[in-house]
Write a protein that holds these residues in place. Structure first.
Motif, PDB file in Angstrom:
ATOM      1  N   UNK A 286      12.668 -13.892  -3.922  1.00  0.00           N
ATOM      2  CA  UNK A 286      12.688 -15.246  -3.376  1.00  0.00           C
ATOM      3  C   UNK A 286      14.024 -15.588  -2.705  1.00  0.00           C
ATOM      4  N   UNK A 287      15.122 -15.240  -3.332  1.00  0.00           N
ATOM      5  CA  UNK A 287      16.419 -15.570  -2.745  1.00  0.00           C
ATOM      6  C   UNK A 287      16.632 -14.797  -1.440  1.00  0.00           C
ATOM      7  N   UNK A 288      16.252 -13.521  -1.463  1.00  0.00           N
ATOM      8  CA  UNK A 288      16.410 -12.703  -0.261  1.00  0.00           C
ATOM      9  C   UNK A 288      15.535 -13.216   0.870  1.00  0.00           C
ATOM     10  N   UNK A 289      14.275 -13.537   0.565  1.00  0.00           N
ATOM     11  CA  UNK A 289      13.364 -14.014   1.606  1.00  0.00           C
ATOM     12  C   UNK A 289      13.799 -15.374   2.136  1.00  0.00           C
ATOM     13  N   UNK A 290      14.383 -16.214   1.272  1.00  0.00           N
ATOM     14  CA  UNK A 290      14.874 -17.511   1.737  1.00  0.00           C
ATOM     15  C   UNK A 290      16.069 -17.324   2.667  1.00  0.00           C
ATOM     16  N   UNK A 291      16.923 -16.373   2.347  1.00  0.00           N
ATOM     17  CA  UNK A 291      18.063 -16.093   3.205  1.00  0.00           C
ATOM     18  C   UNK A 291      17.607 -15.574   4.573  1.00  0.00           C
ATOM     19  N   UNK A 292      16.600 -14.700   4.561  1.00  0.00           N
ATOM     20  CA  UNK A 292      16.068 -14.185   5.822  1.00  0.00           C
ATOM     21  C   UNK A 292      15.415 -15.300   6.622  1.00  0.00           C
ATOM     22  N   UNK A 293      14.704 -16.205   5.923  1.00  0.00           N
ATOM     23  CA  UNK A 293      14.019 -17.301   6.610  1.00  0.00           C
ATOM     24  C   UNK A 293      15.009 -18.238   7.303  1.00  0.00           C
TER      25      UNK A 293
ATOM     26  N   UNK B 152       0.634 -13.073   1.617  1.00  0.00           N
ATOM     27  CA  UNK B 152       1.023 -11.733   2.072  1.00  0.00           C
ATOM     28  C   UNK B 152       1.177 -10.788   0.884  1.00  0.00           C
ATOM     29  N   UNK B 153       1.741 -11.289  -0.209  1.00  0.00           N
ATOM     30  CA  UNK B 153       1.892 -10.473  -1.426  1.00  0.00           C
ATOM     31  C   UNK B 153       0.535 -10.024  -1.951  1.00  0.00           C
ATOM     32  N   UNK B 154      -0.435 -10.932  -1.979  1.00  0.00           N
ATOM     33  CA  UNK B 154      -1.779 -10.585  -2.461  1.00  0.00           C
ATOM     34  C   UNK B 154      -2.438  -9.568  -1.525  1.00  0.00           C
ATOM     35  N   UNK B 155      -2.298  -9.785  -0.221  1.00  0.00           N
ATOM     36  CA  UNK B 155      -2.854  -8.837   0.757  1.00  0.00           C
ATOM     37  C   UNK B 155      -2.273  -7.437   0.555  1.00  0.00           C
ATOM     38  N   UNK B 156      -0.955  -7.356   0.422  1.00  0.00           N
ATOM     39  CA  UNK B 156      -0.316  -6.049   0.234  1.00  0.00           C
ATOM     40  C   UNK B 156      -0.740  -5.413  -1.091  1.00  0.00           C
ATOM     41  N   UNK B 157      -0.945  -6.244  -2.112  1.00  0.00           N
ATOM     42  CA  UNK B 157      -1.426  -5.706  -3.384  1.00  0.00           C
ATOM     43  C   UNK B 157      -2.799  -5.073  -3.252  1.00  0.00           C
ATOM     44  N   UNK B 158      -3.704  -5.748  -2.523  1.00  0.00           N
ATOM     45  CA  UNK B 158      -5.035  -5.173  -2.311  1.00  0.00           C
ATOM     46  C   UNK B 158      -4.961  -3.902  -1.465  1.00  0.00           C
ATOM     47  N   UNK B 159      -4.053  -3.862  -0.498  1.00  0.00           N
ATOM     48  CA  UNK B 159      -3.893  -2.644   0.289  1.00  0.00           C
ATOM     49  C   UNK B 159      -3.435  -1.481  -0.589  1.00  0.00           C
ATOM     50  N   UNK B 160      -2.556  -1.767  -1.539  1.00  0.00           N
ATOM     51  CA  UNK B 160      -2.107  -0.723  -2.467  1.00  0.00           C
ATOM     52  C   UNK B 160      -3.279  -0.205  -3.300  1.00  0.00           C
ATOM     53  N   UNK B 161      -4.134  -1.115  -3.747  1.00  0.00           N
ATOM     54  CA  UNK B 161      -5.286  -0.702  -4.549  1.00  0.00           C
ATOM     55  C   UNK B 161      -6.247   0.162  -3.718  1.00  0.00           C
ATOM     56  N   UNK B 162      -6.602  -0.317  -2.524  1.00  0.00           N
ATOM     57  CA  UNK B 162      -7.593   0.391  -1.709  1.00  0.00           C
ATOM     58  C   UNK B 162      -7.050   1.712  -1.198  1.00  0.00           C
ATOM     59  N   UNK B 163      -5.867   1.695  -0.595  1.00  0.00           N
ATOM     60  CA  UNK B 163      -5.309   2.938  -0.054  1.00  0.00           C
ATOM     61  C   UNK B 163      -4.960   3.914  -1.164  1.00  0.00           C
ATOM     62  N   UNK B 164      -4.454   3.391  -2.270  1.00  0.00           N
ATOM     63  CA  UNK B 164      -4.136   4.283  -3.386  1.00  0.00           C
ATOM     64  C   UNK B 164      -5.371   4.975  -3.938  1.00  0.00           C
ATOM     65  N   UNK B 165      -6.478   4.253  -3.987  1.00  0.00           N
ATOM     66  CA  UNK B 165      -7.730   4.853  -4.468  1.00  0.00           C
ATOM     67  C   UNK B 165      -8.219   5.935  -3.515  1.00  0.00           C
ATOM     68  N   UNK B 166      -8.201   5.637  -2.214  1.00  0.00           N
ATOM     69  CA  UNK B 166      -8.632   6.631  -1.221  1.00  0.00           C
ATOM     70  C   UNK B 166      -7.730   7.860  -1.266  1.00  0.00           C
ATOM     71  N   UNK B 167      -6.431   7.624  -1.304  1.00  0.00           N
ATOM     72  CA  UNK B 167      -5.458   8.721  -1.308  1.00  0.00           C
ATOM     73  C   UNK B 167      -5.680   9.651  -2.507  1.00  0.00           C
ATOM     74  N   UNK B 168      -5.790   9.059  -3.680  1.00  0.00           N
ATOM     75  CA  UNK B 168      -5.956   9.863  -4.903  1.00  0.00           C
ATOM     76  C   UNK B 168      -7.293  10.581  -4.921  1.00  0.00           C
TER      77      UNK B 168
END
Length: 204
Positions: free
Chosen positions: A146-153, A168-184
């Motif tokens: 949060x502090x880093x993102x506020x500084x960037x903002x 965006x955090x939730x979207x990236x989390x779902x991408x990790x689940x889907x891509x990680x499943x396909x990859x493995x």
């Protein structure tokens, strides 16, 4: 009673008749439309239509690793190129290493043997899914700094950041689940086809 210079008899007001309800003018009401479709619980969050820049970056990285993997052997120097003259990925210097699912590349044993068309497909999709995932893998953590993102903002780079970092955090989390499943799954399938499933836990 005088109203506007006219005299109105109170009896005429009392004895005035009212219009029966059945003779009152009809008021046209708009026709009811079709019933509204029920919204899915997920309708409030549909981020898969967003984040075009993130997806383009992921596709660029996927194209990069596909080029590095499927170029002819030695075509890109030390950066990549694994495909042998027979069109497959094997260790041309050692059949025993090929049978073990390993290829010696720049002094390092790599578990990327693919000695059939199906294995080539599995290797390509699994490697591309990993590189496509890398931007999301970084952002799933940094969106909660949060502090880093506020500084960037507050900096000039803020014009390139997203507003809703939790979405965006939730979207990236779902991408990790889907891509990680396909990859493995595809790496595991490739090693099962080779008879080298032990590489799943014996290599990194």
């Amino acid at each position: 009673r005088k109203t506007n210079n006219r005299t109105i008899d109170n009896d005429s007001i009392t004895n005035a008749t009212t219009m029966p309800a059945d003779t009152a003018p009809l008021v046209r009401r708009p026709k009811a439309g079709p019933p509204a479709a029920k919204k899915s619980p997920c309708s409030k969050f549909n981020p898969f239509k967003k984040y075009a820049a993130l997806k383009v970056l992921g596709m660029f990285l996927a194209a990069y690793i596909a080029t590095m993997t499927f170029s002819p052997l030695g075509a890109i120097g030390s950066f990549g190129g694994f495909v042998s003259p027979n069109g497959l990925i094997v260790d041309p210097a050692s059949q025993s290493r090929t049978d073990a699912g390993l290829v010696l590349w720049n002094g390092t044993l790599r578990p990327i043997i693919a000695d059939s068309a199906l294995q080539m497909f599995c290797l390509g999709v699994s490697r591309c899914s990993a590189f496509f995932l890398y931007p999301s893998l970084v952002l799933v953590f940094t969106t909660k700094f949060r502090a880093t993102m506020e500084m960037i903002a507050q900096s000039p780079f803020g014009m390139f950041t997203y507003d809703d970092l939790h979405e965006l955090h939730v979207f990236c989390g779902w991408m990790c689940v889907l891509d990680g499943t396909i990859h493995t799954a595809l790496h595991t399938l490739r090693w099962i086809l080779q008879g080298n499933v032990h590489l799943l836990w014996s290599t990194r």
